[in-house]
Write a protein that holds these residues in place. Sequence first.
Motif, PDB file in Angstrom:
ATOM      1  N   GLU A 104       2.049   6.985  -6.754  1.00  0.00           N
ATOM      2  CA  GLU A 104       1.089   7.990  -7.244  1.00  0.00           C
ATOM      3  C   GLU A 104       1.583   9.419  -7.015  1.00  0.00           C
ATOM      4  OE1 GLU A 104      -2.271   6.855  -4.950  1.00  0.00           O
ATOM      5  OE2 GLU A 104      -2.628   5.049  -6.143  1.00  0.00           O
ATOM      6  N   ARG A 105       2.542   9.582  -6.131  1.00  0.00           N
ATOM      7  CA  ARG A 105       2.984  10.933  -5.773  1.00  0.00           C
ATOM      8  C   ARG A 105       4.305  11.353  -6.408  1.00  0.00           C
ATOM      9  NH1 ARG A 105      -0.574   9.308  -2.683  1.00  0.00           N
ATOM     10  NH2 ARG A 105      -1.995  10.711  -1.607  1.00  0.00           N
ATOM     11  N   GLU A 165       0.832  -1.201   0.000  1.00  0.00           N
ATOM     12  CA  GLU A 165       0.000   0.000   0.000  1.00  0.00           C
ATOM     13  C   GLU A 165       0.870   1.255   0.000  1.00  0.00           C
ATOM     14  OE1 GLU A 165      -3.877  -1.721   2.451  1.00  0.00           O
ATOM     15  OE2 GLU A 165      -2.194  -0.864   3.498  1.00  0.00           O
ATOM     16  N   TYR A 166       1.931   1.211   0.795  1.00  0.00           N
ATOM     17  CA  TYR A 166       2.820   2.377   0.866  1.00  0.00           C
ATOM     18  C   TYR A 166       3.503   2.613  -0.483  1.00  0.00           C
ATOM     19  CZ  TYR A 166       6.450   5.620   2.351  1.00  0.00           C
ATOM     20  OH  TYR A 166       7.263   6.724   2.450  1.00  0.00           O
ATOM     21  N   TYR A 191       1.052   4.069  -2.828  1.00  0.00           N
ATOM     22  CA  TYR A 191       0.781   5.444  -2.408  1.00  0.00           C
ATOM     23  C   TYR A 191       1.911   6.376  -2.889  1.00  0.00           C
ATOM     24  CZ  TYR A 191       0.552   9.316   0.968  1.00  0.00           C
ATOM     25  OH  TYR A 191       0.531  10.551   1.552  1.00  0.00           O
TER      26      TYR A 191
END
Lengths: 149, 339
Positions: free
Chosen positions: A15-16, A8-9, A12
């Motif tokens: 996407e950034r 998940e990290y 995350y």
Amino acid sequence: MEKMSNKEYQKYIEERIPKPTYAKNMIFAFIVGGSICVFGQIIGNILSRYGLDKEKVASGTSILLVLTGAFLTGIGVYDKIGKVGGAGAAIPITGFANSLVSPAMEFKREGFIFGVASKMFNIAGPVLVYGVGSSVVVGILYIVLAGGG
Amino acid sequence: MALKRIGTQTVKLSNPPSMVSTASIVGPKEGDGPLKDYYDVILEDDLWGEESFEKAEAKIQEEAIKLAIQNADLSPNQIEYLFSGDLLNQITSSGYAARQLEIPYFGLYGACSTMTESLSLGAMIIDGGFADKVVCATSSHFSSAERQFRFPLEYGAQRPFSSQWTVTGAGAVVLSSTGNGPYITYVTTGRIQDYGITDANNMGAAMVPAAIDTITRHFKDTGYNPEDYDLIITGDLASIGKNVLLDLMRKEGYDLSNNYTDCGVEIFDNVRQDTHAGASGCGCAAVVLSAYIYEEMLKGNLNRVLLVATGALHSPISVLQNESIPGIAHGITIDNMIF
């Protein structure tokens, strides 16, 4: 952060991260790479005007392009061309010269044997190994399939 | 019985050491950045008359340590311990700097977290009564780090947007058992956090979980809240990491949006100086602390600061072997007053 798994990290973060500006990079690669090729063509035309045959023009052009790439690396210009041009500056033979000369310059302090000579192929080494390797494979296939014709 | 421990990872110093002086020396690019008015010395040439970048880095660190000692009106033989570190293999810059100084020396490696690692240990040594005066220092150098971790300087490669620019510079702090502050009052030692990031061009992302772990642990251990600080500043998460930290801290229930920044965001003007995500390196937190934070605390513009330097504990070999990057973050509270 106990609620977040590794996956998940990573997603995350993915996407950034700002994405590379592909369109701009491709346009600059085309312009820079194209300019280097035009420059090579000019050298080739000049050499053939001096009466060199096709084979000598090809090797003469390569030699002069390598010299140019090495010279521009030496005076600290080629890294700036590379920053703008990306693959357009790395793929032509001038980029190959840059990949040899830049580590040779960088590692001069470590001596001419274990510095310059051994580090010189740090970046270009894989190109040589797989370039020569794949040409051998293609050569063998050519002999087998086309009967060496 | 460890009387000074509070919570699980924090030490509350009962005799908080005073930061009696600091020194910062930076390269020309850093000296052209937004914090240029705070530095003690700005070099015109990042070789500083030496024949290699490694020698230049050792000299920068040595001179920063000497300058900090001189700023405290002391001489090196009055310093009982030196805690220092850097990024190069076997922390040679620190070893060569310490060779000239003849101060009993502990060499540390915490990558870019080394500044708060050294201050944590130095502060605890003084608080424990093992020394009265210690120096804590770190250094990094763009060109020595590039050749160890990345490409030759003249190689025409493109840097990704998430990449960071290693700071050329060194910071040094003299800690003393006596003095009028600012004081180091709390030490929160980080645990390694590794969320499987393998991209060495995205160190900020690899270090954020460690920073979050240390900051939340610090709040839980001390009972402080973000509002109790004038400034909460991480080491070198840079622009991407800073925003990720703010967002994830909000999910942890802490709003840092009013008083949080990152040293890696402050050193360079990323757009004008073309430094992509921002600064990194052992020197990053070191020079921001020694120059900006220290001066603003002396002026009274900042009274309580939480400095959390962050480190990415990978090596060029571990990256080639596709190992993930372990992150670490050590926090210290710096207070103008002791209660």
